[in-house]
Design an enzyme around this catalytic site. Structure first.
Site, mmCIF file in Angstrom:
data_model
loop_
_atom_site.group_PDB
_atom_site.id
_atom_site.type_symbol
_atom_site.label_atom_id
_atom_site.label_comp_id
_atom_site.label_asym_id
_atom_site.label_seq_id
_atom_site.Cartn_x
_atom_site.Cartn_y
_atom_site.Cartn_z
ATOM 1 N N LYS A 101 -13.344 -0.450 16.399
ATOM 2 C CA LYS A 101 -12.857 0.129 17.651
ATOM 3 C C LYS A 101 -13.939 0.001 18.711
ATOM 4 O O LYS A 101 -15.123 -0.079 18.377
ATOM 5 C CB LYS A 101 -12.506 1.620 17.454
ATOM 6 C CG LYS A 101 -11.539 2.163 18.480
ATOM 7 C CD LYS A 101 -10.087 1.825 18.171
ATOM 8 C CE LYS A 101 -9.152 2.324 19.234
ATOM 9 N NZ LYS A 101 -7.745 2.211 18.820
ATOM 10 N N THR B 142 3.707 -0.394 19.445
ATOM 11 C CA THR B 142 3.355 0.916 18.879
ATOM 12 C C THR B 142 4.524 1.881 19.084
ATOM 13 O O THR B 142 4.906 2.619 18.166
ATOM 14 C CB THR B 142 2.046 1.440 19.500
ATOM 15 O OG1 THR B 142 1.075 0.400 19.407
ATOM 16 C CG2 THR B 142 1.533 2.658 18.777
ATOM 17 N N SER C 154 -0.127 -6.782 16.232
ATOM 18 C CA SER C 154 -1.374 -7.504 16.522
ATOM 19 C C SER C 154 -1.641 -8.531 15.422
ATOM 20 O O SER C 154 -2.098 -9.645 15.693
ATOM 21 C CB SER C 154 -2.551 -6.526 16.577
ATOM 22 O OG SER C 154 -2.680 -5.977 17.861
ATOM 23 N N LYS D 197 -10.383 -4.957 12.906
ATOM 24 C CA LYS D 197 -9.429 -4.929 14.023
ATOM 25 C C LYS D 197 -9.419 -3.565 14.677
ATOM 26 O O LYS D 197 -9.462 -2.544 13.989
ATOM 27 C CB LYS D 197 -8.032 -5.220 13.425
ATOM 28 C CG LYS D 197 -6.945 -5.395 14.421
ATOM 29 C CD LYS D 197 -6.880 -6.822 14.946
ATOM 30 C CE LYS D 197 -5.938 -6.993 16.100
ATOM 31 N NZ LYS D 197 -6.441 -6.432 17.358
HETATM 32 P P1 NAD Z 1 -2.447 4.684 27.937
HETATM 33 O O1 NAD Z 1 -3.723 4.761 28.678
HETATM 34 O O2 NAD Z 1 -1.523 3.568 28.232
HETATM 35 O O3 NAD Z 1 -1.618 6.053 28.110
HETATM 36 C C1 NAD Z 1 -2.140 7.327 27.897
HETATM 37 C C2 NAD Z 1 -1.301 8.299 28.705
HETATM 38 O O4 NAD Z 1 -1.646 9.628 28.358
HETATM 39 C C3 NAD Z 1 -1.494 8.154 30.209
HETATM 40 O O5 NAD Z 1 -0.247 8.230 30.865
HETATM 41 C C4 NAD Z 1 -2.402 9.344 30.549
HETATM 42 O O6 NAD Z 1 -2.245 9.797 31.891
HETATM 43 C C5 NAD Z 1 -1.895 10.382 29.562
HETATM 44 N N1 NAD Z 1 -2.891 11.427 29.254
HETATM 45 C C6 NAD Z 1 -4.215 11.333 29.119
HETATM 46 N N2 NAD Z 1 -4.758 12.514 28.819
HETATM 47 C C7 NAD Z 1 -3.731 13.398 28.752
HETATM 48 C C8 NAD Z 1 -3.645 14.781 28.461
HETATM 49 N N3 NAD Z 1 -4.722 15.511 28.196
HETATM 50 N N4 NAD Z 1 -2.409 15.346 28.472
HETATM 51 C C9 NAD Z 1 -1.308 14.622 28.741
HETATM 52 N N5 NAD Z 1 -1.336 13.303 29.013
HETATM 53 C C10 NAD Z 1 -2.534 12.701 29.023
HETATM 54 O O7 NAD Z 1 -2.849 4.702 26.394
HETATM 55 P P2 NAD Z 1 -1.946 4.246 25.165
HETATM 56 O O8 NAD Z 1 -2.303 2.838 24.840
HETATM 57 O O9 NAD Z 1 -0.534 4.625 25.375
HETATM 58 O O10 NAD Z 1 -2.572 5.142 23.993
HETATM 59 C C11 NAD Z 1 -2.183 6.495 23.780
HETATM 60 C C12 NAD Z 1 -2.610 6.955 22.410
HETATM 61 O O11 NAD Z 1 -2.027 6.083 21.416
HETATM 62 C C13 NAD Z 1 -4.127 6.905 22.142
HETATM 63 O O12 NAD Z 1 -4.477 7.929 21.251
HETATM 64 C C14 NAD Z 1 -4.313 5.560 21.468
HETATM 65 O O13 NAD Z 1 -5.493 5.479 20.692
HETATM 66 C C15 NAD Z 1 -3.050 5.533 20.603
HETATM 67 N N6 NAD Z 1 -2.638 4.203 20.147
HETATM 68 C C16 NAD Z 1 -2.401 3.204 21.043
HETATM 69 C C17 NAD Z 1 -1.981 1.956 20.571
HETATM 70 C C18 NAD Z 1 -1.616 0.842 21.527
HETATM 71 O O14 NAD Z 1 -1.080 -0.165 21.056
HETATM 72 N N7 NAD Z 1 -1.826 0.959 22.825
HETATM 73 C C19 NAD Z 1 -1.833 1.742 19.209
HETATM 74 C C20 NAD Z 1 -2.076 2.796 18.314
HETATM 75 C C21 NAD Z 1 -2.473 4.026 18.800
#
Ligand code: NAD
Length: 464
Positions: free
Chosen positions: A102, A190, A359, A66
């Site tokens: 991933k 999350t 999930s 996953k």
């Molecule tokens: P997303 O694309 O929805 O949001 C990411 C946000 O971070 C955006 O607003 C972007 O503009 C901002 N961003 C990017 N680079 C940046 C920087 N250098 N400084 C400040 N802001 C920045 O992504 P997401 O789904 O919210 O995921 C965010 C993190 O959480 C990632 O590391 C992802 O792997 C992790 N994550 C996500 C999930 C999920 O369910 N979506 C689950 C577990 C972990």
């Protein structure tokens, strides 16, 4: 230079020192089983554009494997392998019966229209489906950076077209829209999980008192980096339901601070509309968003991407507690610096595991072909009514309307999802804490040790 994969493996190797599994098995657990690189062309704007993507399977000790798919210009094979490994460990920590995987596609979603993204996604999905890298029983993606429920719906549709007789086709991907076999509560999961983890931390006096903090969340300040899916939801829940004050937001193109607190709903709307936080009322704009991480606060939550706290800025961090909502936001060297500064870190593999937990619920719902609570809801309401009647006749008083209404509504699917998530997050937290205390380890090393021992046991059962 940040090496996410190397850092992830260094954290794991550190934890292996506290585990008594054989070196051979340890190596098997650490290595990534396979990484598939795909390059495909899509005709867009009158010409063929070639895209490059990856899907890694870190571990198949349990199947399906996953892990999300991210759309990001910075993604590469190493990053995807590191993220796949984290999926293996976090699933093990919170007892989700999945392996780790991933995916990544090197693309800036902002460069393309919605129709173009759909074409690209469908083509990418076809490439992965025909190699069983998307499959309900073997490999199940979900959203990550740059992707959302929309991309998941297109992927599910492609899978169904290629496999029309697979009765479990919709379980090939999670994070789908609610009306397309998704699960209410997955989008927020999350962020919701982070809220449950923060609450649990502040229920453990032995932990928060070491940071000279008290148990109340309503007098705490917080800075969040990234207000995408994860950052927005966690900020919303912690500010509106637990009254934590949001004093800073860092985005990739600048951030804002305000001692009086920032309304996340308004800030999110502003950012989505204008593409920047510059000009957001009653706040100070700082052009270099990364500087906001160094500002005064109790809780710092990086929720954007990996490698944002490094040896260059770790010494400047003033927060007492860091909750890793993003995957890999703290490098290996920064981790040691923060520890020396007595900053408590709740690691990604525990903190952001809420996404994979829900999930898992979505996948279970899809293969059961029935929503949670469908069978028992009416029976529960009937029993609640009988209970109310019994209480009222015994006491001779009418129960307050507010309580009655809750009982009359019964238990909805979202209540069950949140309850299951809360339970898994608290359970994971307490298991990590036990390992940390019994072995005198920090939470990250304890979390990896816990995961490694569980995975080793599974390999043992399957006779490896
Ligand atoms: P997303 O694309 O929805 O949001 C990411 C946000 O971070 C955006 O607003 C972007 O503009 C901002 N961003 C990017 N680079 C940046 C920087 N250098 N400084 C400040 N802001 C920045 O992504 P997401 O789904 O919210 O995921 C965010 C993190 O959480 C990632 O590391 C992802 O792997 C992790 N994550 C996500 C999930 C999920 O369910 N979506 C689950 C577990 C972990």
């Amino acid at each position: 230079m940040i090496n996410f994969l190397e850092d992830t493996n260094r954290f794991v190797e550190k934890a292996l020192k506290y585990s008594d599994i054989s070196p051979g098995l340890a190596k098997k657990i650490v290595v990534c089983n396979s990484t598939y690189t795909v390059r495909f062309g899509v005709r867009l704007r009158g010409e063929i554009h070639t895209f490059e993507g990856w899907r890694s399977v870190h571990s198949e000790h349990m199947e399906p494997a996953k892990g999300g798919i991210r759309y990001d210009m910075a993604t590469n094979a190493d990053e995807v392998e590191a993220l796949a490994a984290l999926m293996t460990y976090k699933s093990a920590i919170i007892n989700v019966p999945f392996g780790g995987s991933k995916g990544g596609l090197k693309i800036n979603p902002k460069d393309w229209t919605r129709n173009e993204i759909e074409k690209i996604t469908r083509r990418f999905a076809q490439e992965l489906i025909k190699r069983d890298l998307i499959s309900p029983s073997q490999n199940v993606p979900a959203p990550d950076i740059g992707t959302s429920s929309l991309e998941m719906a297109w992927i599910a549709d492609e899978y169904r077209k290629i496999n029309p007789t697979d009765i479990n086709a919709v379980a090939c991907v999670t994070g789908k829209p609610i009306n397309k076999n998704g699960l209410i509560g997955r989008e927020e999961a999350t962020g919701r999980g982070i809220q449950f983890i923060v609450r649990e931390f502040f229920r453990n006096e032995d932990l928060y008192s070491k940071l000279q903090l008290d148990k109340n969340l309503n007098n705490k300040t917080m800075i969040v980096q990234g207000i995408g899916n994860v950052g927005y939801h966690l900020a919303k829940f912690l500010t509106t339901e637990d009254k934590v004050k949001l004093v800073g937001i860092a985005e990739y193109n600048g951030g804002i601070i305000s001692k009086d607190g920032i309304d996340i709903e308004k800030a999110k709307k502003f950012f989505d509309k204008k593409g920047t936080l510059n000009g957001f009322p009653n706040s100070k704009y700082i052009k270099d968003g990364s500087l906001i991480l160094n500002k005064e606060c109790d809780i710092l939550i990086p929720a954007a991407r990996e490698g944002v706290i490094t040896k260059s800025n770790a010494n400047l961090i003033k927060a007492k507690l860091i909750v890793e909502a993003a995957n890999g936001p703290i490098t290996y060297k920064a981790d040691s610096i923060l520890k020396r500064k007595n900053i408590f870190i709740i690691p990604d593999v525990l903190a952001n595991a809420g996404g994979v937990a829900v999930s898992y619920f979505e996948w279970v719902k899809n293969i059961r072909h029935i929503r949670f609570g469908r069978l028992e809801k009416r029976k529960n309401i009937l029993q609640f009514n009988q209970l109310i009647e019994a209480i009222e006749s015994m006491t001779g008083k009418e129960m307050h309307k507010k309580y009655k209404q809750d009982f009359h509504e019964g238990i909805n699917e979202i209540d069950l999802v949140r309850s299951g998530l809360d339970d898994m997050m608290i359970d994971g937290f307490q298991q990590v804490k036990d390992v940390a205390i019994n072995n005198k380890l920090d939470f990250r090393t304890a979390a990896f040790k816990l995961a490694i021992d569980k995975i080793a046991m599974t390999y043992d059962y399957i006779g490896l």
